[in-house]
Scaffold this active site. Structure first.
Site, PDB file in Angstrom:
ATOM      1  N   HIS A 433       0.832  -1.241  -0.037  1.00 22.87           N
ATOM      2  CA  HIS A 433       0.001   0.045  -0.037  1.00 22.87           C
ATOM      3  C   HIS A 433       0.884   1.272  -0.092  1.00 22.87           C
ATOM      4  O   HIS A 433       1.918   1.185   0.579  1.00 22.87           O
ATOM      5  CB  HIS A 433      -0.953  -0.028   1.165  1.00 22.87           C
ATOM      6  CG  HIS A 433      -0.209   0.141   2.510  1.00 22.87           C
ATOM      7  ND1 HIS A 433       0.079   1.297   3.021  1.00 22.87           N
ATOM      8  CD2 HIS A 433      -0.057  -0.643   3.401  1.00 22.87           C
ATOM      9  CE1 HIS A 433       0.590   1.012   4.310  1.00 22.87           C
ATOM     10  NE2 HIS A 433       0.615  -0.249   4.389  1.00 22.87           N
ATOM     11  N   CYS A 452       2.488  -4.845   6.950  1.00 25.08           N
ATOM     12  CA  CYS A 452       2.228  -4.823   5.552  1.00 25.08           C
ATOM     13  C   CYS A 452       3.311  -3.963   4.913  1.00 25.08           C
ATOM     14  O   CYS A 452       4.225  -3.568   5.809  1.00 25.08           O
ATOM     15  CB  CYS A 452       1.027  -4.162   5.527  1.00 25.08           C
ATOM     16  SG  CYS A 452      -0.584  -4.877   5.661  1.00 25.08           S
TER      17      CYS A 452
END
Length: 533
Positions: A433, A452
């Site tokens: 992301h 992440c």
């Protein structure tokens, strides 16, 4: 895996004729057994095979492979032809010798096999008993299985226990041996190719072993202040010598002046270590310079082991690889590297998982469904201190009990996922992301996330993944990334993703690199590989 003290003597064992003072207690000649006068049509007694395995701890674990191999041959000998030992045997012994010399791995050495082999090579000395022929045949087969398992499969340990969740490469060592015998080609790599990264990295072992043998690697003392160009102090001569030996400095002038040549060498070393190439000699650089060749050899060995586990790369279309300790993403189209992008990975406490998946979705202007762990540990305490916390951070409650509410963050400039995310569904809730905190990408060590992977150039990645669809252009992507409504896009074909952990590797310029063991995965694997028996 053990280092051998003197490899010259081992090489001589391979090259010299055994003179009767070898492993005699293990290779006693049974004079009651008829001597072999013809090597035609030699077949193995299955009972003899069982007896060999029951008395040989090293090869007992390959019992199934032994049985399968000889059963498919109707128990005909594999390593002998009409004249005696075949070329496959000579080729394999040479391969073993070369591997031991390169890897310094004594576990691949078998004194009993060497003694028997050398006796066969000197046919003029004496004839050979049936027992010697049988033992030589089975020792060659067992040693091949041992070699192939170690060099092409790797440790028997459960790799998931070592933090590795990429499916392991599958190797059938029985079929591998059959290919070698049938073709006469003992270049095993033709039948069970190790990846190109393995070959590049292993090629630096002789250089590192040479440094280890030379010695003279005393610790360089740390300084309170970093050294800069034009500084002049005694320690600079030591640093020059070390950088020269490591290959970063073209010549060693032994002076104490921090000159322009040393400045370039310092930057070269810093780039190879991933510590920020500012050209100044500070504490981090001194730490890296003080890592001994023996420690670097172990680091290389650990990473070669991981490379043995890797499945073949996806060469039919695009694929994405992330190397966690390097903080780098690589995007390929078939075999061609299209781009490399800086990334931010998880902290040591929230480590990014090593696994593989398939990227299927791009989500523009995404919501962020806050993980329950973050809600419990971070957001709830903040909400208790400030009743307006959710509104100030563009968050909303979507349900759940007061003790653990469900929270999501709305699309917008404060969204922790930034303007776009890339999903490859997995059990670890990890994805790529964007991030609003762009300044963090300038740090040399980038383990800041909750697990992440934050992408330094997300728009560039989105453009690449959508490049074959003419309905997508830069304007449309910009519009959706800056939107206030979440937009999901399904890719026409899933893109393979592999998230790896390599702290020693050779880059696309052929330069040896090292990185810090940020999650202690190297440490755990080293405990397995170098455990003292």
């Amino acid at each position: 895996m053990k280092s051998i003290g003197i490899f010259v003597s081992i090489m001589l064992l391979y090259l010299c004729v055994a003179c009767g003072n070898g492993d005699d207690k293990n290779v006693e000649r049974d004079t009651s057994i008829n001597e072999i006068t013809s090597f035609n049509n030699l077949f193995l007694d299955s009972n003899k095979l069982e007896g060999f395995l029951s008395g040989n701890n090293r090869f007992r674990k390959y019992e199934k492979q032994f049985i399968d191999f000889y059963k498919q041959r109707n128990y005909e000998y594999a390593w002998f032809d009409s004249s005696g030992l075949g070329e496959q045997a000579r080729g394999f012994i040479n391969l073993l010798s070369s591997t031991i010399s390169t890897m310094h791995d004594s576990s691949l050495y078998n004194s009993k096999l060497v003694t028997l082999y050398n006796a066969f090579e000197d046919n003029a000395v004496r004839k050979h008993t049936a027992e010697e022929v049988l033992n030589t045949e089975l020792l060659l087969t067992g040693q091949f299985f041992h070699y192939a398992a170690k060099m092409y499969k790797g440790t028997d340990s459960n790799i998931a226990d070592l933090g590795w969740f990429i499916p392991r490469k599958k190797i059938n060592i029985t079929a591998l041996l059959d290919s070698v015998i049938q073709t006469g080609n003992t270049e095993v790599d033709k039948f069970a190719a190790l990846n190109a990264e393995y070959k590049k990295l292993s090629s630096f072992l002789p250089f590192l072993y040479k440094l280890e043998k030379e010695g003279n690697w005393d610790s360089i003392p740390q300084r309170k202040k970093a050294l800069h160009i034009n500084d002049d102090t005694v320690i600079i001569a030591t640093i020059k010598d070390r950088l020269y030996r490591l290959g970063d400095l073209a010549y060693n002038d032994s002076t104490t002046l921090f000159d322009s040549a040393l400045f370039s060498a310092v930057q070269s070393f810093q780039r190879r270590m991933g510590i920020g190439a500012d050209g100044a000699i500070g504490p981090k650089m001194i730490e890296e310079l003080n890592i001994t060749p023996a420690q670097r050899i172990q680091q290389v060995m650990v990473n070669l082991e991981r490379m043995r586990w890797m499945p073949p790369p996806h060469r039919d279309h695009e694929f994405i690889a992330v190397n966690i300790p390097e903080y780098k993403m690589y995007v390929y189209n078939e075999d061609t590297l299209k781009m490399d992008i800086n990334v931010i990975v998880g902290t040591a406490a929230n480590s990014t998982v090593v696994f593989s998946g398939d990227l299927k979705y791009i989500v523009f202007a995404p919501y962020w469904k806050v993980p329950s762990k973050i809600v419990r540990n971070e957001i709830l305490p903040a909400m208790r201190k400030d009743t307006g916390y959710l509104r100030k951070h563009q968050m909303e409650r979507t349900g759940g009990p007061d003790t653990l509410p469900a929270i999501r963050q709305l699309p917008g400039p404060l969204n922790s996922l930034g303007k776009v995310k890339f999903l490859f569904p997995n059990n670890y809730d990890i994805y790529f992301h964007d991030t609003p905190n762009r300044n963090l990408f300038s740090a040399s060590s980038r383990s800041f996330s909750h697990g992440c992977i934050r992408v330094g150039e997300p728009k560039k990645l989105a453009e690449f993944l959508l490049r074959n669809d003419t309905s997508w252009n830069e304007t449309r992507i910009d519009t959706l990334m800056s939107g206030v409504k979440e937009k999901w896009v399904t890719l026409p074909r899933a893109i393979p993703v592999v998230i790896t952990y390599f702290t020693a590797f050779v880059d696309d310029q052929g330069i040896l690199n090292f990185r810090r063991d940020i999650y202690k995965h190297d440490e755990k694997l080293a405990d397995k590989l170098f455990a003292k028996e």
